[in-house]
Design a protein around this motif. Structure first.
Motif, PDB file in Angstrom:
ATOM      1  N   ASP A   1      11.742  -0.104   0.760  1.00 16.48           N
ATOM      2  CA  ASP A   1      12.377  -0.485   2.011  1.00 16.48           C
ATOM      3  C   ASP A   1      13.455  -1.537   1.790  1.00 16.48           C
ATOM      4  O   ASP A   1      14.523  -1.508   2.417  1.00 16.48           O
ATOM      5  N   GLU A   2      13.222  -2.476   0.854  1.00 18.25           N
ATOM      6  CA  GLU A   2      14.216  -3.500   0.566  1.00 18.25           C
ATOM      7  C   GLU A   2      15.450  -2.898  -0.093  1.00 18.25           C
ATOM      8  O   GLU A   2      16.593  -3.251   0.249  1.00 18.25           O
ATOM      9  N   LEU A   3      15.246  -1.977  -1.028  1.00 23.56           N
ATOM     10  CA  LEU A   3      16.380  -1.361  -1.721  1.00 23.56           C
ATOM     11  C   LEU A   3      17.237  -0.540  -0.765  1.00 23.56           C
ATOM     12  O   LEU A   3      18.451  -0.422  -0.947  1.00 23.56           O
TER      13      LEU A   3
ATOM     14  N   THR B   1      27.357  -4.399  -1.560  1.00 29.05           N
ATOM     15  CA  THR B   1      25.995  -4.000  -1.922  1.00 29.05           C
ATOM     16  C   THR B   1      25.910  -2.485  -1.931  1.00 29.05           C
ATOM     17  O   THR B   1      26.700  -1.791  -1.261  1.00 29.05           O
TER      18      THR B   1
ATOM     19  N   LYS C   1      23.209   0.261  -0.933  1.00 24.35           N
ATOM     20  CA  LYS C   1      21.938   0.477  -0.251  1.00 24.35           C
ATOM     21  C   LYS C   1      21.452   1.893  -0.546  1.00 24.35           C
ATOM     22  O   LYS C   1      22.069   2.869  -0.106  1.00 24.35           O
TER      23      LYS C   1
ATOM     24  N   ASN D   1      17.399  -1.118   2.700  1.00 20.72           N
ATOM     25  CA  ASN D   1      17.913  -1.903   3.820  1.00 20.72           C
ATOM     26  C   ASN D   1      18.734  -3.117   3.399  1.00 20.72           C
ATOM     27  O   ASN D   1      19.767  -3.418   4.013  1.00 20.72           O
ATOM     28  N   ALA D   2      18.284  -3.827   2.370  1.00 20.59           N
ATOM     29  CA  ALA D   2      19.053  -4.965   1.854  1.00 20.59           C
ATOM     30  C   ALA D   2      19.985  -4.533   0.731  1.00 20.59           C
ATOM     31  O   ALA D   2      21.098  -5.048   0.593  1.00 20.59           O
TER      32      ALA D   2
ATOM     33  N   PRO E   1       9.594   4.011   1.339  1.00 19.10           N
ATOM     34  CA  PRO E   1       9.705   2.624   1.829  1.00 19.10           C
ATOM     35  C   PRO E   1       8.477   1.779   1.533  1.00 19.10           C
ATOM     36  O   PRO E   1       8.572   0.545   1.519  1.00 19.10           O
ATOM     37  N   ASP E   2       7.341   2.403   1.276  1.00 21.30           N
ATOM     38  CA  ASP E   2       6.103   1.659   1.037  1.00 21.30           C
ATOM     39  C   ASP E   2       5.812   1.445  -0.445  1.00 21.30           C
ATOM     40  O   ASP E   2       4.792   0.840  -0.790  1.00 21.30           O
TER      41      ASP E   2
ATOM     42  N   PHE F   1      11.256  -4.190  -6.721  1.00 22.83           N
ATOM     43  CA  PHE F   1      11.593  -4.361  -5.307  1.00 22.83           C
ATOM     44  C   PHE F   1      10.973  -3.219  -4.512  1.00 22.83           C
ATOM     45  O   PHE F   1      10.780  -2.112  -5.008  1.00 22.83           O
ATOM     46  N   GLY F   2      10.708  -3.483  -3.257  1.00 23.03           N
ATOM     47  CA  GLY F   2      10.195  -2.443  -2.386  1.00 23.03           C
ATOM     48  C   GLY F   2      11.258  -1.415  -2.066  1.00 23.03           C
ATOM     49  O   GLY F   2      12.462  -1.723  -2.001  1.00 23.03           O
TER      50      GLY F   2
ATOM     51  N   LEU G   1       6.806   0.285  -4.562  1.00 20.62           N
ATOM     52  CA  LEU G   1       7.486  -0.739  -5.345  1.00 20.62           C
ATOM     53  C   LEU G   1       8.234  -0.048  -6.476  1.00 20.62           C
ATOM     54  O   LEU G   1       7.675   0.805  -7.175  1.00 20.62           O
TER      55      LEU G   1
END
Length: 726
Positions: free
Chosen positions: A700-702, A676, A678, A704-705, A684-685, A697-698, A687
């Motif tokens: 924060d998701e991009l 992945t 990252k 952390n995930a 982080p807040d 995607f958020g 979209l």
């Protein structure tokens, strides 16, 4: 930004996230603290005055007051401190003992220019505050001015030193470093660079040990082998976390970094002009200015260190029209033609470049004198009418009519023995009497310490630039110095030659770049042999390496990015098999690697297939869309090519509105693990929309995930993701 307490005689320099504290004790300037910001430094960890064996006492009444154990801000040698000194001065009687004591200080808004040297700058006095601390030696009349500048908008401290002989006798400066820092412990890793031609800026990191480590250059240039920079890192420091202390020298010549661990596990770190083969005579009333050292502390790991250097060097070291302007996509003819160029061939390449949307055509080596190979003609800056029968003005006009800007290669600092210039002025090169003149690449180095040589070069280069519509200059330098002597300097000043050369080079560059402010200048020295902050002051970008192989460039560009912003990194797509290493990589991967800097091509466009030409057209179009993000965004390193088979990085807009990520897989593996990417630096807040798929995607998701890397067989794969805030 700079506080002074007259009761404690303490200086406290505040940056955005760091503190740097000094104090005058018994007349000596001591270093107390450098690290994470503290509001007020009250001395919770005072300097130890405990007596130690074999430590000479500065004051018999205070047996712990010994220069051999005190953390000194600008130390000397000879009167009790056995660690390496920051400076050394020889008196007329042959002795080298001096004793600098505090004599006063001044705090003022803004930042002064350095005489004859490149340095960071401010555009208004409100952008910085500066401190001058005067140290004096009462016996000799030597005055040493330590200058510190703290920036309002940049998390950095710039410092330099000025020596003045205010005595009645001459003094000889044997050592004149720009910065010295005494740390109270040795729990650090040291990070430096090493390399060679076509293999620049490899990262070397290892723990400090009980020894002295020297990283230096004696080549007359900052060199491919090392860089005028070091970082001390706490052992747990990585890209995003931990303490990092960086020191970068704004200089392009011989330098030395010295890291010493003493028996009490304290560290002295210093950087400046290399004292090897250096001295400088100071007659009464004369002065000497050291180059500037830029110090950065980061509590956010190597990434924070890099961001501080990138922001400062891109906007307050680089100068001129192109500092804040997008850099053009170029085509360079060198690997397409080498010396066998002709008008017909150049125009054919230019025609294909115009169709691809390329913006700048660069004519490289071979256009002047009788330059059919690298054996002749350097110094004879006149157009070779055999190759360009219509002349330079006609060629530039023709290219501009095609919609292309025009650039030209020079190597002004060199001379070929087979040249009209050398036959007329054989004493104009660096040389020493009765010794052979060593050749490198069949050429000699002109003596730029001489005003007559600089005047000739300014006149001859300017005549070419004024005689055609030229928009870009590649300023090359393809050999290092030997027989470092000047025919005009007296015997007692011969060891000043290398530094006087640098002062002459800076003067020449200042003259030419000021005369032609609309030209984009790019520095080069066999690629990255002089990629240093000093050159960025005159030329906002540098040809990063002669090695254009995409795989090699991952490490080269990754290492370079630790200090230097992407806007300074020249990166080209070249032909395969690669001319430097013979590797065959896809045009896609070559494009993605080169897009991560100032983008261009260095191959014969006329020999490509239609599919390859279409790929290049798409690459150029795509790069123009992302160019502001690449050249002026924030750069984040994600996967380290020195630690595995993959490399990843991303660029994020300063307002976090857009991001682009690159992932490179060098060699395929059986049963590969899932990978992945990252992202870093996103809001982080917010979209973010994937511009290729319309998925959102958020942030924060991009971060952390992450995003999944495609599972695809084959070597030399690369992928790109582009996101924009919704």
């Amino acid at each position: 930004m700079i506080d002074f307490d007259p009761e404690t005689m303490q200086f406290h320099l505040h940056t955005e996230s760091g503190s740097y504290v000094m104090q005058v004790t018994e007349g000596y300037l001591l270093h107390l603290y450098w690290g994470k910001k503290v509001g007020t430094y009250r001395g919770s960890s005072p300097v130890s005055l405990a007596p130690r064996s074999f430590a000479p006492y500065t004051d018999p009444a205070q047996p712990g007051l010994s220069l051999s154990t005190l953390p000194l801000e600008y130390p000397s040698y000879g009167n009790g401190d056995y660690r390496h000194p920051a400076y050394q001065m020889q008196l007329d009687n042959g002795s080298t003992v001096t004793d600098l004591r505090y004599a006063g200080h001044r705090i003022y808004p803004g930042k002064k220019k350095l005489d004859g040297l490149p340095a960071t700058y401010v555009e208004s006095n409100q952008e910085a505050q500066s401190l001058d601390i005067l140290l004096q030696d009462q016996v000799t009349g030597l005055s040493v001015l330590l200058t510190y500048s703290v920036f309002r908008d940049f998390d950095a401290i710039a410092r330099s030193v000025r020596f003045e002989n205010n005595g009645a006798e001459s003094l000889r400066l044997l050592r004149a470093l720009s910065a010295s820092v005494d740390f109270r412990d040795d729990q650090f890793d040291i990070l430096t660079f090493y390399g060679s031609h076509s293999n620049e800026r490899n990262i070397n990191r290892h723990p400090l040990s009980m020894e002295t480590q020297v990283i230096d250059s004696t080549r007359g240039a900052s060199s491919h082998q090392h860089d005028p920079f070091f970082a001390l890192l706490r052992p747990n420091t990585d890209e995003e976390h931990g303490d990092a202390f960086g020191c970068s020298l704004v200089y392009s010549g011989n330098f030395a970094t010295q890291i010493e661990v003493d028996p009490y596990h304290t560290v002295r770190a210093s950087i400046g002009i290399n004292p090897f083969d250096f001295s400088w005579l100071l007659e009464p009333g004369e002065s000497f200015q050291t180059p500037e050292a830029v110090m950065v502390y980061s509590s956010r790991g190597l990434g924070g260190l890099s961001h501080a250097y990138h922001h400062l060097y891109r906007t307050r070291l680089a100068r001129g029209k192109y500092r804040d302007r997008p850099r053009p996509v170029l085509i360079n003819n060198w690997e397409a033609t080498y010396f066998k160029l002709s008008e017909e061939k150049l125009l054919a390449i230019a025609g294909e470049a115009q169709k691809a949307g390329i913006e700048l055509f660069v004519l490289d080596d071979g256009w002047f004198g009788h330059r059919d190979n690298d054996h002749s003609s350097l110094g004879d800056w006149t157009v070779d009418r055999r190759k360009l029968p219509h002349g330079m003005h006609w060629l530039s006009a023709h290219l501009h009519e095609m919609g292309l800007k025009f650039g030209l290669w020079f190597e002004p600092e060199m001379v070929s023995p087979d040249s009209d210039l050398y036959r007329a002025h054989p004493d104009w090169c660096l040389h020493v009497p009765d010794r052979p003149r060593t050749l490198g690449r069949n050429q000699l180095v002109l003596d730029l310490s001489r005003a007559d040589v600089r005047d000739y070069l300014a006149q001859s280069v300017s005549a070419v630039l004024a005689g055609a519509d030229i928009n870009y200059v590649k300023w090359d330098m393809n050999r290092h110095m030997t027989e470092i002597g000047s025919a005009l300097l007296p015997t007692g000043r011969q060891r000043e030659t290398a530094h006087r050369y640098m002062l002459g080079l800076y003067e020449l560059m200042e003259t030419i770049t000021a005369q032609f402010p609309d030209i984009l200048f790019e520095s080069c020295s066999g690629g990255g042999g002089r990629f240093d902050p000093g050159m960025l002051y005159y030329m906002p970008q540098t040809w990063t390496s002669d090695n254009t192989d995409a795989v090699s460039r991952l490490k080269i560009q990754y290492g370079t990015s630790l200090i230097y912003p992407p806007s300074s990194i020249g990166a080209h797509v070249s032909a395969v098999p690669n001319h430097q290493v013979g590797r065959v990589t896809s045009l896609v991967m070559r494009g993605h690697a080169a897009m991560s800097g100032n983008f261009g091509y260095e191959l014969d466009l006329t020999r490509l297939s239609e599919d390859e030409k279409e790929t290049i057209r798409k690459q150029v179009t795509f790069y123009k869309q992302i160019r502001p993000l690449i050249q002026f965004g924030d750069f984040y390193r994600i996967k380290d090519p020195f630690e595995g088979g993959a490399t990843a990085w991303c660029f994020v807009a300063p307002d976090h509105s857009e991001a682009i990520g690159f992932y490179f897989q060098v060699l395929a593996e059986p049963s590969p693990r899932l990978q992945t990417l990252k992202f870093r630096g996103l809001d982080p807040d917010a979209l973010y929309e994937n511009l290729a798929t319309d998925d959102a995607f958020g942030g924060d998701e991009l971060m952390n995930a992450g995003v999944s890397v495609p599972e695809e067989k084959g070597d030399f794969k690369s992928y790109v993701w582009r996101f924009r805030k919704k």
